[in-house]
Write a protein that holds these residues in place. Structure first.
Motif: not given
Lengths: 323, 321
Positions: A76-92
């Motif tokens: 799902w790519g990375v977030s433009a603001s935090t550079n974190g993985k979107v999959t990880a951010m979403t599941s959290r």
């Protein structure tokens, strides 16, 4: 059943494809992901480099296609603001959101059914009229204002008035630092956000339940049941309620999208790091990967809720069980 | 006790109104079939007005809405202070006889601010309500009347916006066109018309099969004439009710979006924006700043909803709610 579900999911794919493209395009048109490099030294070279790296120099359809094929494969790519993985951010974030929705829907349903049945059985009684008035208030109440008032009157005011060390109900997050799991601390965090989520749904659903119950209570088979001497309690709960639940089931499914959207407000005000807060933060900076992830997770959520409603419908009413 | 006794006893315990839906009271004003009296002829419009006037809550709400509209749009005459006039010696003074709603952080009379902000809130709400009704009616009538291709297109389009979040559309539009009231109105109108279109479509679908439409067609009326002269008057009720409720929905939506920072921008203010500015006052001594804009929102939405109820009863006395 499985065929039916598969067909439903299949038919929603074109809508998801087109809407994701529209949003992708809109965000790309209005937000420049390289804007943050503008002030750096050697800006022109850096921006050109980044544009190439992000694929912004290619046509919008190609950009979207790249995103879509990766998204389907689970990248799902990375977030433009935090550079974190979107999959990880979403599941959290999804963890928090699911908790809120679970409690919100559960409590809304229980309260709405109880209120609806009670007002229908005691139509035009004092309690019925009072509950009707309350439901008018609940429908008209802007949820975000209710949240602010709830914080003021249920948390801050009592704390100041009785000089408590900690407020009775917290209004930041779902756990105090160092706490986890289901305990008193969790409940004290949960009360205000769940209350905010349920005000409108309870108001609408209880009216719905009341109307459905009144409808059923005037049916011939209820009169028959009463005439053959069944207890009132048995007639209401066994004969009437089961049929009167049907309209509410479909209404719940219809409102699922609104519930998911309503989390934006609740999570923002109560600082709960769920999907809604993630989405708002992403929308402010045009973080396209996160926005699209939110949108598609929301769509899947609505589809699931509708399917669930169909299954429950079949359980409640054998006549319309799907083939 | 015989069986029939028992049945009779059970039946007598059952309250009649629990079993039989009580018929709506006969509208004596509609017919006035008093023995010997001449029936008074009344036009459809008179009948609707009489039924509406009988709905006390709706009439009171209508008056309340008119008062609020006059106060907000006539703010330059009604407001006790000029807009944005600062009293720097008394910031955050609580409500008093002098300052009805108190004074805000910048020393401005809060009552005056609420009235001027109400202008923006109400203007956006009403404009969105009207816009979505006109567009929704046109689209719904075309889809329902001409059917098939256009109908399918409309339904797919509606599906699309069940997925695309309105707030994202608004954020993109505000960024792209810059902030203007018109942008908010167009975006919200663009999102709200779809539900109107669905209502209109279903109504038209059933009305176009009616005999009077067939008769009109047989006597050579054009589609345009049938829609505007035969179908529209028959669905005025649902349309008006929908338009009213649309206004309430638009006011709350605008307030919510402005609260989240995606709507009205400074120096403009609306009730939602005021609440967003006052959020930091929770628990402070100026918590009253939180109460008044929200109270105005609650009152206006409540009144508009009652008005919608009254209109529905007036246009369709048999409707159950």
């Amino acid at each position: 059943m499985i065929k039916f579900i598969a067909r439903r999911v299949f038919f929603s794919i074109p809508v998801l494809v087109i809407s994701s493209f529209i949003v992708f395009w809109g965000i790309r048109e209005t937000f420049d992901p390289t804007a943050k490099y503008r002030t750096s030294k050697d800006a022109t070279r850096l921006i050109a480099e980044k544009r190439k790296e992000l694929g912004l120099d290619r046509p919008i359809v190609v950009q979207w296609w790249t995103w879509a094929t990766r998204f389907v494969r689970g990248d799902w790519g990375v977030s433009a603001s935090t550079n974190g993985k979107v999959t990880a951010m979403t599941s959290r974030a999804l963890g928090f959101t699911v908790q809120l929705i679970f409690w919100g829907v559960l409590i809304s349903l229980v309260v709405a059914i109880a209120v609806g049945v009670y007002s229908a059985v005691r139509q035009y009684s004092v309690a019925d009229v009072a509950l009707t008035g309350l439901s008018y208030l609940g429908v008209a109440m802007p949820p975000f204002w209710f949240a602010l008032l709830a914080i003021q009157f249920l948390s801050v005011e009592p704390k100041l008035r009785w000089h408590l060390d900690r407020p009775i109900f917290y209004f930041v997050g779902l756990h105090s630092t160092g706490q986890s799991g289901f305990n008193m601390d969790y409940v004290r965090h949960l009360v205000l956000p769940v209350l905010t989520l349920t005000v409108q749904t309870v108001a609408v659903w209880s009216r719905f339940q009341r109307a459905a119950m009144l409808d059923v209570l005037s049916a011939d088979y209820i009169r028959t049941a009463r005439a053959k001497g069944l207890r009132r309690r048995q007639v209401i709960f066994k004969h009437a309620l089961r049929n009167a639940l049907l309209p509410l089931v479909s209404q719940t499914a219809v409102d699922a999208g609104a519930l998911f959207g309503g989390l934006i407000i609740t999570e923002s005000i109560f600082s709960i790091p769920g999907m809604g807060r993630l989405f708002i933060a992403a929308l402010l900076v045009g973080d396209v990967n996160v926005i699209l992830a939110w949108m598609l997770v929301g769509a899947v959520f609505v589809i699931l809720f509708n399917l669930l409603a169909d299954v429950v419908y079949g359980i409640l009413d054998p006549r319309i069980r799907v083939q | 006790m015989t069986l029939s006794d028992e049945v009779a006893k059970t039946l007598s315990n059952v309250r009649l109104d629990e079993i039989i839906e009580v018929m709506p009271e006969a509208d004596e004003g509609d017919l006035e079939l008093v023995a010997g009296a001449e029936p008074v002829p009344r036009s459809q419009f008179q009948l609707i007005t009489r039924r509406f006037l009988r709905h006390k809550a709706a009439v009171f709400s209508l008056l309340m809405i008119i008062v609020l509209l006059v106060m907000c749009f006539g703010a330059q005459w009604v407001a006790p202070f000029p807009q944005n006039k600062q009293d720097l010696l008394a910031p955050l003074a609580g409500p008093s006889r002098h300052h009805l709603f108190g004074v805000d952080q910048l020393g401005r009379d809060y009552f005056t601010e609420v009235l001027y902000a109400g202008r923006v809130s109400l203007k956006i709400g009403i404009a969105v309500g009207l816009l979505s009704t006109v567009v929704g009616f046109t689209a719904g009538a075309i889809a329902g009347y001409f059917g098939n291709v256009i109908d399918n297109l409309l339904m797919r389009f509606t599906d699309l916006f069940l997925v695309i979040p309105g707030i994202a559309v608004l954020a993109i539009a505000l960024k792209y066109f810059g902030y203007r009231d018109v942008t908010i109105i167009l975006v919200l109108g663009g999102l709200f018309w779809m539900s109107v279109a669905r209502v209109v479509r279903s109504q038209v679908l059933s009305l176009r099969e009616k005999e009077f439409v067939e008769a009109a067609r047989a006597s050579g009326a054009s589609s345009w004439r049938i829609i505007t002269r035969h179908i529209l008057p028959n669905m005025l009720g649902p349309i008006m009710v929908n338009a009213t409720l649309g206004i309430a929905g638009a006011i709350v939506t605008e307030a919510t979006l402005s609260f989240l920072g995606f709507g009205v921008q400074p120096p403009q203010s609306s009730w939602g924006k005021m609440l967003s500015d006052a959020e930091g006052q929770i628990g402070g001594k100026a918590a009253y700043l939180l109460y008044f804009p929200g109270l105005m929102l609650l009152i206006i939405v409540l009144c508009v909803n009652f008005l919608g109820d009254g209109l529905r009863d007036a246009f369709d006395p048999q409707a159950k709610h």
